[in-house]
Write a protein that holds these residues in place. Structure first.
Motif, mmCIF file in Angstrom:
data_model
loop_
_atom_site.group_PDB
_atom_site.id
_atom_site.type_symbol
_atom_site.label_atom_id
_atom_site.label_comp_id
_atom_site.label_asym_id
_atom_site.label_seq_id
_atom_site.Cartn_x
_atom_site.Cartn_y
_atom_site.Cartn_z
ATOM 1 N N ILE A 41 119.404 22.715 7.915
ATOM 2 C CA ILE A 41 118.782 22.544 6.596
ATOM 3 C C ILE A 41 118.754 23.869 5.841
ATOM 4 O O ILE A 41 119.033 23.913 4.634
ATOM 5 C CB ILE A 41 117.374 21.939 6.730
ATOM 6 C CG1 ILE A 41 117.459 20.512 7.291
ATOM 7 C CG2 ILE A 41 116.631 21.961 5.388
ATOM 8 C CD1 ILE A 41 118.322 19.553 6.477
ATOM 9 N N ARG A 42 118.463 24.987 6.530
ATOM 10 C CA ARG A 42 118.498 26.292 5.856
ATOM 11 C C ARG A 42 119.896 26.583 5.320
ATOM 12 O O ARG A 42 120.054 27.108 4.218
ATOM 13 C CB ARG A 42 118.062 27.391 6.815
ATOM 14 C CG ARG A 42 116.583 27.420 7.060
ATOM 15 C CD ARG A 42 116.197 28.624 7.931
ATOM 16 N NE ARG A 42 114.798 28.570 8.258
ATOM 17 C CZ ARG A 42 114.311 28.342 9.476
ATOM 18 N NH1 ARG A 42 115.134 28.182 10.502
ATOM 19 N NH2 ARG A 42 113.020 28.308 9.687
ATOM 20 N N LYS A 43 120.926 26.230 6.087
ATOM 21 C CA LYS A 43 122.306 26.430 5.627
ATOM 22 C C LYS A 43 122.573 25.598 4.380
ATOM 23 O O LYS A 43 123.145 26.081 3.408
ATOM 24 C CB LYS A 43 123.290 26.068 6.734
ATOM 25 C CG LYS A 43 124.747 26.258 6.329
ATOM 26 C CD LYS A 43 125.694 25.800 7.404
ATOM 27 C CE LYS A 43 127.142 25.966 7.069
ATOM 28 N NZ LYS A 43 127.555 25.925 5.705
ATOM 29 N N HIS A 44 122.154 24.343 4.391
ATOM 30 C CA HIS A 44 122.348 23.488 3.211
ATOM 31 C C HIS A 44 121.590 24.037 2.003
ATOM 32 O O HIS A 44 122.116 24.048 0.892
ATOM 33 C CB HIS A 44 121.909 22.056 3.490
ATOM 34 C CG HIS A 44 122.801 21.315 4.440
ATOM 35 N ND1 HIS A 44 124.155 21.501 4.518
ATOM 36 C CD2 HIS A 44 122.513 20.369 5.370
ATOM 37 C CE1 HIS A 44 124.677 20.714 5.440
ATOM 38 N NE2 HIS A 44 123.699 20.018 5.984
ATOM 39 N N LEU A 91 120.226 26.112 -5.961
ATOM 40 C CA LEU A 91 119.293 25.109 -6.482
ATOM 41 C C LEU A 91 117.917 25.244 -5.840
ATOM 42 O O LEU A 91 116.925 24.766 -6.377
ATOM 43 C CB LEU A 91 119.833 23.696 -6.248
ATOM 44 C CG LEU A 91 121.138 23.353 -6.960
ATOM 45 C CD1 LEU A 91 121.580 21.941 -6.613
ATOM 46 C CD2 LEU A 91 120.981 23.512 -8.470
ATOM 47 N N TRP A 92 117.866 25.866 -4.681
ATOM 48 C CA TRP A 92 116.628 26.091 -3.948
ATOM 49 C C TRP A 92 116.376 27.589 -3.845
ATOM 50 O O TRP A 92 117.305 28.374 -3.755
ATOM 51 C CB TRP A 92 116.731 25.546 -2.528
ATOM 52 C CG TRP A 92 116.765 24.066 -2.408
ATOM 53 C CD1 TRP A 92 117.834 23.252 -2.649
ATOM 54 C CD2 TRP A 92 115.704 23.216 -1.995
ATOM 55 N NE1 TRP A 92 117.496 21.949 -2.401
ATOM 56 C CE2 TRP A 92 116.187 21.897 -1.994
ATOM 57 C CE3 TRP A 92 114.388 23.441 -1.604
ATOM 58 C CZ2 TRP A 92 115.396 20.816 -1.628
ATOM 59 C CZ3 TRP A 92 113.607 22.372 -1.234
ATOM 60 C CH2 TRP A 92 114.112 21.072 -1.255
ATOM 61 N N LYS A 138 108.691 29.402 2.679
ATOM 62 C CA LYS A 138 108.553 28.170 1.910
ATOM 63 C C LYS A 138 109.721 28.053 0.952
ATOM 64 O O LYS A 138 110.244 29.053 0.465
ATOM 65 C CB LYS A 138 107.232 28.158 1.146
ATOM 66 C CG LYS A 138 106.025 28.125 2.066
ATOM 67 C CD LYS A 138 104.758 27.924 1.282
ATOM 68 C CE LYS A 138 103.587 27.781 2.239
ATOM 69 N NZ LYS A 138 102.359 27.475 1.521
ATOM 70 N N TYR A 139 110.117 26.808 0.671
ATOM 71 C CA TYR A 139 111.299 26.534 -0.151
ATOM 72 C C TYR A 139 110.909 25.578 -1.271
ATOM 73 O O TYR A 139 110.072 24.709 -1.096
ATOM 74 C CB TYR A 139 112.399 25.890 0.713
ATOM 75 C CG TYR A 139 112.748 26.732 1.915
ATOM 76 C CD1 TYR A 139 113.742 27.687 1.851
ATOM 77 C CD2 TYR A 139 112.047 26.582 3.112
ATOM 78 C CE1 TYR A 139 114.051 28.462 2.947
ATOM 79 C CE2 TYR A 139 112.345 27.366 4.214
ATOM 80 C CZ TYR A 139 113.344 28.307 4.125
ATOM 81 O OH TYR A 139 113.648 29.082 5.206
#
Length: 135
Positions: free
Chosen positions: A53-56, A68-69, A84-85
């Protein structure tokens, strides 16, 4: 029996594997009943999920190439760092200020590290001063 001890016992019964790929070794471990402890599998699965998920989050960008994040590092009630994201489309003014300050802090740290490494290289190799791009 500890995982390391189970592995050592397993490899003693792998005569066909002289040189083996990691996939072949894992397959042999998979075939030994109880080799993988359920608690360990659960923890490892969570680590893998977080990594993916961090990679995405890092890879998803808009048409300008901007992420985007964005992320922040904050402290929880016990003083531990928490990452936090948040998606930029959900930002308010305070979110922009927090993320901008976070990037500025990171960039200042990176610049200090570059300067320190440059100073070490100059001293270690008796070099003339190495100029950094911002100097």
């Amino acid at each position: 029996m500890l995982q390391k001890e189970r592995f050592m016992a397993l490899v003693q019964h792998m005569p066909a594997l002289s040189w083996a790929t990691i996939d072949e070794i894992i397959a042999a471990c998979d075939q030994q009943e109880g080799f993988w402890e359920e608690e360990w599998l659960t923890a490892t699965t969570l680590i893998a999920k977080k990594s993916l998920i961090r990679k995405h989050i890092r890879d998803v960008k808009d048409t300008d190439g901007m992420p985007l994040w964005h992320s922040l590092v904050t402290k929880d009630e016990d003083g531990r760092e928490v990452h936090k994201y948040k998606q930029e489309v959900l930002f308010d003014q305070e979110d922009y200020l927090q993320v901008i300050n976070y990037y500025v802090d990171r960039s200042l740290y990176t610049m200090r590290m570059a300067e320190a490494l440059r100073d070490r290289a100059v001293k270690r190799y008796d070099l003339e001063q190495l100029a950094l791009p911002w100097e």
